[in-house]
Scaffold this active site. Structure first.
Site, short mmCIF file in Angstrom:
data_model
loop_
_atom_site.label_atom_id
_atom_site.label_comp_id
_atom_site.label_asym_id
_atom_site.label_seq_id
_atom_site.Cartn_x
_atom_site.Cartn_y
_atom_site.Cartn_z
N ASP A 1 -7.02 -2.43 3.98
CA ASP A 1 -6.05 -3.45 3.57
C ASP A 1 -6.37 -4.81 4.17
OD1 ASP A 1 -4.38 -1.63 2.11
OD2 ASP A 1 -3.56 -0.92 4.01
N ASP B 1 -1.49 -1.02 6.15
CA ASP B 1 -1.68 -0.55 7.53
C ASP B 1 -3.09 -0.12 7.84
OD1 ASP B 1 -1.81 1.85 6.05
OD2 ASP B 1 -1.06 2.99 7.77
N ASP C 1 0.86 -1.18 0.00
CA ASP C 1 0.00 0.00 0.00
C ASP C 1 0.91 1.24 0.00
OD1 ASP C 1 -2.35 1.55 0.30
OD2 ASP C 1 -1.97 1.69 2.45
#
Length: 780
Positions: A671, A667, A468
């Site tokens: 996700d 995080d 990410d």
């Protein structure tokens, strides 16, 4: 105010109130992952979440009930000396110390104490070993001296050996025979089945030969008398005791990492009362909301926020990061980190089991008790191994007795005992658990938390890593990037006006402008007639001037020509920044750029990960232009922008369908589905609890370099497991035939049961010692 870009993430078509009870993800009734409990249907974003729910539904439906039950269990465990488990069979759990009914090994505490505790079994074995050692030495000397003691003792020699060996076998060896009996009752053949059978056979045979020698035919006689082997039984018991002493001491070191973590927490905290008085209180009495003083050189007592002061805090004991981190008002503090310089006043936010340290200890302890997939093969082999050894021992006795040289049955008995003694299923059983225990503890001290042994084994196989952007590659907190003033305005004036207008906003981009103005000590004014402009910006008056702050759509709506700075705006966007225009009295005053800064360590981490052979992919919910700007700057070639949570999940599934082993690093809550679906989910410790609960690996520091570190630990640990398993298999594959006498026809060599006992004892110690090498593993 919405200057440019925050976007919500959810499954399209998500029904209000229909959420995955494990990770909180919005789902629909069309989800293929569902479960029914008490007539109610529950839906999940992935099979992983469904599996966790089915295993313990009350944990997710009634956490308070689970907590109360956990508290009761903890209290009961404390009263009984704590819960103990077997390192080879983690499913075996009991209150208080004891031995495993399946393998006979000493149970270990599930949660080691901060201080190394006394080991009753170690103390007992040490006492038995040293008290019986003189008897063992005496009987061995008499037996090996040959004619010297024959002339001195004559026919009384077997009786003297009996008197010397009996306390060793029956008293010092009592724990081993108790385990032997338990293995028979439980129908769980193990190492003690072999040792008890071997030493018992040698002692009973010798006892009968001493009491009624006339029962034995000539094939049992050597030099006219029936040979006795009291010394073999006594020496085997003493060597087994010695081996257990060495193994227990080595195994105690595997909990050193957890004890070191527990020892980090200070014993007291300095609480500030409302009237300004200060009192030192036990750490257990700290409550959420308490104001605490942390002086230079002291440890931070619990997790919290800095209220006053500034200092550099050493967090290396929890994060593995060697450099102290600067802390000032508003910054987070981790309990057990070390305040190195200035004095701080903090507010307690998390105490007890909720602190980062407590969660790390619990996660490490849980991971150490988990079983590596590699161990399944060893478990299957060990399950049949003891029965095979018993068969080989019986076959050895018969073959030597029938076909061996005289005294054939004596040779048969001794070789059969040697076969029983040298075989060590313990080495097979300990091969991977010891490696896992040491590696997870070592990894925790370097800021890497593995959820279980499977994650350690799986991570080394990963070939693709999806990352990410926000909070993973970047800091996750927008910061001022730059400003381009129009004619007649300075950069400070442009920033002062924009920050004044945004002073009351909680939008992250607004806060970035206000923070930059504060750092420059610019005097801000209160905005009047403030209003939001339908998601494209804000308007208001500052010091009598009409201001408008927002994107190009707001400028066009107000008739402000923004095109003169279009080139500069595009250049800033290509650097990954969000652009905001400011108009004063309907004229362009300039533009400001805010960006989410890339973490200082990200470029180094990306280079290390690529060098290790991983294929890296960025997948982010941010705009594609911004994503490409950040990705290309870091050398990433495959970049996906404007990605929704289900898109990340589908990307993981697609890559897995193509045969890739996929790791996902993120995080945020968005996700979580991808983290759960990946072969290895890696959560940033600076992220959300949902992300960390869905992941298989957590990086305490939130630093991508930790992935390279975790992968190196995975490789080293699996290599160590292979070494242990290879040694255990080879040891038994070679040792058993030699003990059976295969070398005798060609070389005239037989293996004494005493040497077999020594080899057996050292085999388990060797496996544990090899695993302990992982304590020194570091990847810089």
């Amino acid at each position: 105010m919405s200057h440019d870009d925050h976007q919500a993430h959810s499954h399209p078509g998500g029904e209000p109130g229909l959420a995955d009870p494990v990770c909180g993800m919005t789902v629909t009734a069309a989800s293929e992952h569902e479960a029914t409990l008490d007539g109610k249907h529950y839906y999940f974003c992935s099979a992983h979440c469904r599996q966790k729910f089915v295993a313990d539904p009350q944990r997710y439906l009634q956490p308070e009930v689970g907590s109360a039950a956990g508290a009761s269990a903890t209290a009961a465990a404390t009263e009984s000396g704590g819960e103990y488990t077997c390192p080879m069979h983690p499913e075996v759990v009991q209150l208080g110390p004891g031995t495993c009914p399946k393998c006979g090994m000493a149970l270990e505490p599930m949660q080691p104490a901060a201080e190394a505790e006394a080991n009753p079994e170690l103390d007992d074995f040490r006492r038995r070993f040293w008290w019986s050692l003189p008897f063992t030495v005496a009987v061995a000397v008499i037996s090996m001296s040959g004619s010297v003691f024959d002339s001195l003792l004559g026919a009384a020699r077997p009786w003297v050996e009996l008197l010397l060996a009996t306390p060793v076998v029956l008293w010092a060896g009592k724990p081993f025979f108790e385990r032997w009996g338990s293995s028979l009752v439980q129908r769980a053949p193990n190492m003690w089945t072999l040792i008890g059978t071997g030493t018992g056979a040698a002692y009973l045979y010798s006892l009968i030969a001493t009491l009624v020698p006339g029962l034995f035919p000539d094939s049992f006689r050597l030099d006219g008398r029936v040979a006795v082997y009291f010394e073999a039984a006594a020496v085997i018991i003493s060597l087994t005791l010695l081996g257990q002493l060495l193994e227990l001491k080595a195994r105690s070191q595997t909990g050193a990492a957890i004890r070191a973590l527990l020892g980090l927490a200070p014993k007291t905290a300095r609480r500030l009362a409302e009237d300004g008085t200060e009192t030192d209180i036990p750490l257990s009495q700290v409550q959420v909301g308490d104001r605490l003083r942390v002086r230079p050189g002291e440890k931070v007592p619990v997790d919290g926020l800095v209220l006053e002061g500034a200092s550099a805090v050493d967090e290396s004991m929890l994060t593995g990061e060697p450099m102290p981190v600067s802390k000032r008002a508003g910054d987070a503090l981790i309990g057990a980190s070390l305040n190195t310089s200035g004095a701080l006043v903090m507010r307690a936010e998390k105490v007890g089991a909720a602190t980062v340290l407590a969660q790390i200890v619990q996660l490490v302890a849980s991971a150490q008790r988990s079983r590596a997939p590699m161990q399944r093969m060893a478990d299957r082999v060990a399950g049949y191994f003891v029965l095979l050894v018993l068969f080989i021992s019986l076959l050895t006795l018969l073959l030597w007795g029938v076909f061996g040289p005289e005294p054939s049955w004596v040779f048969g008995l001794i070789n059969a005992v040697a076969v029983l003694i040298i075989a060590c299923p313990c080495a097979l059983g300990l091969a991977t658990p010891m490696s896992v225990m040491v590696a997870t503890g070592n990894a925790a001290t370097q800021g890497v938390l593995f959820k279980d042994a499977a994650a350690i084994e799986q991570l080394r196989r990963v070939d693709t890593l999806i990352v990410d952007k926000t909070g993973t590659l970047t800091k996750g907190k927008p910061a001022f990037h730059g400003a381009v003033p129009a004619a007649g305005f300075s950069e400070d004036e442009l920033l002062r006006l924009a920050a004044s207008l945004d002073l009351g906003s909680e939008h992250p981009l607004a806060q970035a402008l206000v923070a930059e103005a504060a750092s420059r000590n610019l005097r801000l004014s209160q905005a009047e007639e403030f209003e939001s402009a339908s998601g494209i910006g804000v308007r208001g008056r500052v010091a009598g001037q009409a201001l408008a702050l927002g994107n190009s759509a707001l400028m066009e709506e107000m008739g402000v020509a923004w095109q003169p700075l279009a080139a500069e705006a595009e250049a800033l966007r290509l650097e990954g920044a969000s652009v905001i225009y400011l108009a004063v009295a309907a004229k362009l005053a300039g533009l400001l750029a805010v960006a989410d800064p890339v973490k200082a360590t990200t470029a180094e981490a990306i280079a290390a990960l690529k060098a290790s052979g991983l294929h890296l992919i960025m997948a982010t919910g941010d705009g594609l232009t911004t994503a490409r700007a950040v990705g290309q700057r870091l050398g990433l070639e495959e970049i996906y922008g404007e990605v929704r949570p289900q898109d990340k999940y589908q990307l993981v599934k697609r890559l897995q369908g193509e045969g890739h082993r996929v790791a996902m690093a993120g995080d945020g809550i968005n996700d979580a589905p991808a983290l759960a679906a990946a072969d290895v989910g890696i959560a940033m410790g600076t992220g959300t609890d949902v992300a960390m609960s869905s992941a298989h690996v957590t990086l305490v520091k939130g630093d991508l370099r930790g992935i390279a570190k975790a992968r190196a630990i995975s490789v080293a640990t699996v290599d160590n497991m292979h070494q242990n398993l290879t040694f255990a298999f080879l040891y038994n594959a070679l040792g058993v035939p030699i003990a059976a006498g295969v070398l005798y026809p060609a070389f005239g060599v037989l293996l004494s049961p005493m040497f077999a006992a020594l080899a057996m004892s050292l085999s388990s110690v060797s496996v544990v010692t090899n695993a302990l090498r992982l304590r020194r593993f570091r990847r810089d």
